[in-house]
Design a protein around this motif. Structure first.
Motif, PDB file in Angstrom:
ATOM      1  N   GLY A 121       0.767  -1.228   0.000  1.00  0.00           N
ATOM      2  CA  GLY A 121       0.000   0.000   0.000  1.00  0.00           C
ATOM      3  C   GLY A 121       0.797   1.276   0.000  1.00  0.00           C
ATOM      4  N   SER A 122       2.090   1.199   0.266  1.00  0.00           N
ATOM      5  CA  SER A 122       2.883   2.422   0.411  1.00  0.00           C
ATOM      6  C   SER A 122       2.968   3.220  -0.881  1.00  0.00           C
ATOM      7  N   LEU A 123       3.331   2.551  -1.973  1.00  0.00           N
ATOM      8  CA  LEU A 123       3.441   3.258  -3.252  1.00  0.00           C
ATOM      9  C   LEU A 123       2.077   3.767  -3.709  1.00  0.00           C
ATOM     10  N   ALA A 124       1.046   2.945  -3.526  1.00  0.00           N
ATOM     11  CA  ALA A 124      -0.296   3.364  -3.919  1.00  0.00           C
ATOM     12  C   ALA A 124      -0.712   4.622  -3.169  1.00  0.00           C
ATOM     13  N   LYS A 125      -0.358   4.716  -1.894  1.00  0.00           N
ATOM     14  CA  LYS A 125      -0.699   5.890  -1.095  1.00  0.00           C
ATOM     15  C   LYS A 125      -0.007   7.138  -1.644  1.00  0.00           C
ATOM     16  N   VAL A 126       1.281   7.030  -1.948  1.00  0.00           N
ATOM     17  CA  VAL A 126       2.012   8.189  -2.473  1.00  0.00           C
ATOM     18  C   VAL A 126       1.441   8.610  -3.825  1.00  0.00           C
ATOM     19  N   LEU A 127       1.158   7.651  -4.692  1.00  0.00           N
ATOM     20  CA  LEU A 127       0.617   7.983  -6.004  1.00  0.00           C
ATOM     21  C   LEU A 127      -0.767   8.614  -5.891  1.00  0.00           C
ATOM     22  N   ALA A 128      -1.567   8.179  -4.914  1.00  0.00           N
ATOM     23  CA  ALA A 128      -2.871   8.807  -4.698  1.00  0.00           C
ATOM     24  C   ALA A 128      -2.698  10.254  -4.243  1.00  0.00           C
ATOM     25  N   ASP A 129      -1.709  10.487  -3.370  1.00  0.00           N
ATOM     26  CA  ASP A 129      -1.427  11.859  -2.939  1.00  0.00           C
ATOM     27  C   ASP A 129      -0.972  12.719  -4.110  1.00  0.00           C
ATOM     28  N   VAL A 130      -0.131  12.144  -4.979  1.00  0.00           N
ATOM     29  CA  VAL A 130       0.334  12.877  -6.161  1.00  0.00           C
ATOM     30  C   VAL A 130      -0.841  13.198  -7.078  1.00  0.00           C
ATOM     31  N   SER A 131      -1.733  12.225  -7.268  1.00  0.00           N
ATOM     32  CA  SER A 131      -2.898  12.441  -8.116  1.00  0.00           C
ATOM     33  C   SER A 131      -3.777  13.562  -7.575  1.00  0.00           C
TER      34      SER A 131
END
Length: 257
Positions: A11-21
């Protein structure tokens, strides 16, 4: 079990990418589509080489930091004048920045494999429902980069330090030239649109001035359409909201699976 590129921290990368989005969406809402020159070129090659050497030296001496790595990637991008090569370098910059953000997420946790959740920040937009003799006022978008050629309600984004009713009154004035007192707006619907948009819909009880196309650079025409027979080329979510309002529903989800 499969992970998302962070060596066993699900979930870590998904969380960062969601924040970027979410941040990109906020930037787009504020600035729109920006077509700027790159400002890069081979005259910056020396700086890129220096940064690369600094990374190698710091690694040898055991003092390598994220700053070293990201600086090298950024300066290598600055030194590119070929668009394809520049894009490759920018993807590398983004990948390192995401990895650094993941490291920061892990650093604050008492458990090594626990990923902290950031507080969600929604993008809020306001919509004005002008109704006259059973018809609703719609505007055909043009030249905006979003839903151009389709019908939409007068609407816009909530700005910092602004109440939602003040925002609705402002958007009504800017888009169709109608002056509305915030107290003359009635909340009629809220829609949570996946993944980060919250739309608030307000019915105009009364207004001053005959609505007209006040933003011809963003709208090709305005027209009144029967509520029970909206144009087929109406943007999907305001059409769904208007149907919900007509049915007396004050809340809806849109495009959540």
């Amino acid at each position: 079990m499969t992970y998302d590129g962070d060596y066993g921290v699900p979930g870590s990368l998904a969380k960062v990418l969601a924040d970027v989005s979410a941040e990109r969406a906020a930037q787009d809402a504020m600035w729109g589509i920006q077509d700027l020159p790159d400002g890069t070129g081979q005259e910056r090659t020396a700086a890129a080489e220096e940064a690369k050497n600094d990374v190698a030296e710091a690694a040898r001496e055991g003092r390598l930091t994220w700053r070293h790595i990201l600086r090298e990637e950024v300066l290598e991008a600055f030194a590119e004048d070929d668009p394809d090569a520049l894009r490759t370098e920018l993807v590398q910059v983004a990948a390192v920045a995401a990895k650094w953000a993941q490291a920061l997420d892990r650093r604050g946790d008492s458990l090594p494999h626990q990923v902290k959740k950031a507080r969600f920040r929604a993008i809020v937009d306001v919509h004005i429902v002008f109704v006259r003799d059973g018809a609703v006022l719609l505007a055909r978008r043009a030249g905006t980069g979003y839903a151009d050629g389709l019908w939409h309600l007068p609407s816009g984004h909530l700005e910092e330090g602004e109440s939602v009713v003040a925002a609705a009154a402002r958007e009504a004035r800017e888009e169709v030239g109608a002056v509305i007192e915030p107290d003359d707006l009635t909340f009629v619907h809220a829609m949570h649109r996946a993944p980060e948009r919250v739309g608030l819909f307000f019915a105009a009880e009364r207004w001053s001035g005959e609505p007209y196309n006040a933003e011809p650079d963003k709208c090709s025409e305005i027209a009144w359409h029967p509520l029970e027979a909206l144009p087929d080329d109406t943007v999907g979510y305001p059409a769904a909201a208007l149907r919900a309002i007509a049915a007396g529903r004050t809340f809806a989800l849109h495009k959540w699976d």
